[in-house]
Design a protein around this motif. Structure first.
Motif, short mmCIF file in Angstrom:
data_model
loop_
_atom_site.label_atom_id
_atom_site.label_comp_id
_atom_site.label_asym_id
_atom_site.label_seq_id
_atom_site.Cartn_x
_atom_site.Cartn_y
_atom_site.Cartn_z
N LEU A 84 0.81 -1.22 0.00
CA LEU A 84 0.00 0.00 0.00
C LEU A 84 0.84 1.27 0.00
O LEU A 84 0.49 2.26 -0.66
CB LEU A 84 -0.94 0.00 1.21
CG LEU A 84 -2.06 -1.04 1.21
CD1 LEU A 84 -2.89 -0.93 2.48
CD2 LEU A 84 -2.95 -0.89 -0.03
N ASN A 85 1.95 1.26 0.73
CA ASN A 85 2.72 2.50 0.88
C ASN A 85 3.86 2.63 -0.13
O ASN A 85 4.00 3.65 -0.78
CB ASN A 85 3.27 2.59 2.30
CG ASN A 85 2.16 2.77 3.32
OD1 ASN A 85 1.17 3.46 3.05
ND2 ASN A 85 2.29 2.15 4.49
N VAL A 86 4.67 1.59 -0.27
CA VAL A 86 5.80 1.69 -1.19
C VAL A 86 5.32 1.64 -2.65
O VAL A 86 5.76 2.43 -3.49
CB VAL A 86 6.82 0.56 -0.93
CG1 VAL A 86 8.01 0.68 -1.89
CG2 VAL A 86 7.31 0.61 0.52
N ARG A 87 4.42 0.72 -2.93
CA ARG A 87 3.97 0.54 -4.32
C ARG A 87 2.84 1.50 -4.71
O ARG A 87 2.91 2.19 -5.72
CB ARG A 87 3.53 -0.90 -4.55
CG ARG A 87 3.14 -1.21 -6.00
CD ARG A 87 2.65 -2.64 -6.15
NE ARG A 87 2.40 -2.99 -7.52
CZ ARG A 87 1.26 -2.74 -8.17
NH1 ARG A 87 0.28 -2.10 -7.54
NH2 ARG A 87 1.11 -3.08 -9.43
N GLU A 88 1.78 1.52 -3.90
CA GLU A 88 0.58 2.25 -4.29
C GLU A 88 0.66 3.75 -3.97
O GLU A 88 0.53 4.59 -4.84
CB GLU A 88 -0.64 1.63 -3.61
CG GLU A 88 -0.91 0.18 -4.04
CD GLU A 88 -1.36 0.08 -5.48
OE1 GLU A 88 -2.37 0.72 -5.82
OE2 GLU A 88 -0.69 -0.62 -6.26
N LYS A 89 0.85 4.07 -2.69
CA LYS A 89 0.79 5.47 -2.26
C LYS A 89 1.92 6.32 -2.85
O LYS A 89 1.69 7.41 -3.38
CB LYS A 89 0.83 5.54 -0.74
CG LYS A 89 0.71 6.95 -0.18
CD LYS A 89 0.72 6.91 1.35
CE LYS A 89 0.65 8.33 1.93
NZ LYS A 89 0.68 8.30 3.42
N HIS A 90 3.16 5.81 -2.77
CA HIS A 90 4.30 6.59 -3.23
C HIS A 90 4.76 6.22 -4.64
O HIS A 90 5.65 6.89 -5.19
CB HIS A 90 5.47 6.44 -2.25
CG HIS A 90 5.20 7.05 -0.91
ND1 HIS A 90 5.35 8.39 -0.65
CD2 HIS A 90 4.77 6.49 0.26
CE1 HIS A 90 5.03 8.65 0.61
NE2 HIS A 90 4.69 7.51 1.18
#
Length: 421
Positions: free
Chosen positions: A290-296
């Motif tokens: 969610l954070n490394v791939r999607e959000k950022h």
């Protein structure tokens, strides 16, 4: 039910009417060793393709067809400090064939032929077959370089297990060792394996225990000494982060991380470890995804995985090379959040549901059930009921996940940078 056929040769029978097929497995277990891993890998290739009375693959295929389309294979694998050489056969249940026919007995005779009568003449494997399979295996290992994800994973393994030549060598061995083998040296090792490896024979399907015992009673093994090899490989934590960077002709750079984790299969915190992995990078709702791939949008893929027999947690990412430091910092942030307990109850519950679904699906898979049964023989703590398994998973709290996260410490970083041109 377990029956001792010989000293350190055991037959395990698991009757169940869930399947229309019966799976038979003969597993040889030996201490993990760099040199013997290569020998066992080449031996598996040879014994799968022919035997003394089935001199080629055509003859073996015809025999399997006579066994109502049986499935057959020989493979190698490892768990912790142990290396496995596994002969497997899937046959149709005797209840589904004409009366007076026993596919089980015929299948056992076929296994006996493959295991005890390989294509060895005058102390050496058939030279033509040996050279062909040796070349095929070398080409296969060479081809791994073309799969950059696998190459990156093996490179990370080399960094993490820098103090153990056996652990950092893949289960299939290495090319240099395989090149040194001759038809005679491999035949000599075959005799050693047959005589000294600990052997477990497993049968799962709609079978009568007493009948299976009678069929295997005089299978052909002899007594052997017990080689006491601890299953778990326990590597001390080092206060040095080992790093390696390579530049290779790939469009997508790879950043892989290895973490030391001293929580092992069915330890007290094992269920919390599984949930930690699901929250860290194991599932699509995980922090890495969610954070490394999607959000950022800093990774094409980002995930984590466990090796609970070797004390290892790994992270795999595909990134743009220029974002290496950003991604590294962001991954470490996700771990720190788990240490701090920054997990919602919703994410915790979702992880538990996904782990339960994966576990329950595995209960319908015959091969998976057999592997679980084998591990229960090796790790008594794993011998729990389905209800106990679910209850222990449900009991895991966010505090338990925090405790696990504190055991996960960065030990190695491998970076494969794509060339500009």
């Amino acid at each position: 039910m377990t029956y001792e056929l010989n000293k350190n040769v055991n037959l395990h029978v698991f009757p169940t009417n869930k399947y229309k097929t019966v799976r038979l497995l003969v597993r040889f277990a030996a201490p993990l060793n760099k040199e013997t891993s290569s020998k066992r890998s080449l031996l598996a290739s040879l014994m799968e393709t022919n035997s003394l009375n089935f001199p080629n693959q055509t003859a073996i295929s015809k025999k399997l067809s006579d066994l109502y389309g049986a499935g057959f294979g020989i493979g190698i694998s490892r768990n912790g400090n142990q290396h496995y050489f596994t002969v497997g056969l899937n046959i149709i249940n005797d209840n589904l064939v004409p009366s007076g026919t026993s596919v089980l007995e015929s299948g056992v005779e076929f296994l006996k032929e493959v295991i005890f009568s390989p294509h060895i003449i005058d102390g050496a494997f058939d030279q033509e077959t040996f050279l062909r399979e040796k070349e095929n295996l070398i080409e296969y290992i060479d081809s791994i370089f073309d799969d950059k994800q696998t190459y990156a994973a093996l490179s990370l393994q080399n960094l993490f297990f820098n103090r153990s030549s056996s652990q950092k060598t893949p289960s299939f061995g290495d090319i240099d060792s395989i090149k040194e083998e001759t038809a005679a040296s491999l035949a000599s090792y075959y005799q050693e394996m047959i005589a000294t490896d600990k052997v477990d024979i497993m049968v799962i399907g709609d079978v009568a225990e007493g009948y299976v015992q009678r069929v295997f009673k005089d299978f052909g093994f002899t007594d052997r000494e017990n080689i006491a090899t601890p299953l778990f490989y326990q590597q001390p934590f080092q206060n040095i982060i080992h790093q390696k960077m390579e530049q290779l002709p790939v469009v997508q750079s790879k950043l892989n991380l290895a973490y030391h984790c001293d929580i092992y299969y069915y330890d007290d915190l094992y269920f919390a470890l599984m949930i930690f992995n699901g929250l860290f990078g194991g599932f699509p709702h995980s922090k890495l995804f969610l954070n490394v791939r999607e959000k950022h949008s800093l990774a094409y893929y980002a995930s984590s995985s466990l090796e609970p027999f070797r004390g290892l947690v790994t992270v795999q990412t595909g990134i743009d090379g220029k974002n290496r430091e950003k991604v590294l910092r962001l991954i470490n942030e996700q771990l720190r959040e788990l240490v701090a307990g920054k997990v919602t109850n919703e994410a915790l519950d979702q992880t538990k549901v996904m782990l339960k679904n994966h576990y329950l699906l595995g209960q319908d898979n015959q091969r998976n059930l057999m592997e679980q049964a084998y591990l229960k023989l090796k790790v008594p703590a794993a011998d729990i009921t389905q209800e106990e398994w679910i209850a222990r998973l449900d009991a895991v709290t966010i505090q338990d996940v925090q405790e696990v996260a504190k055991h996960v410490r960065l030990q190695a970083v491998y970076f494969m940078e794509g060339e500009e041109n």
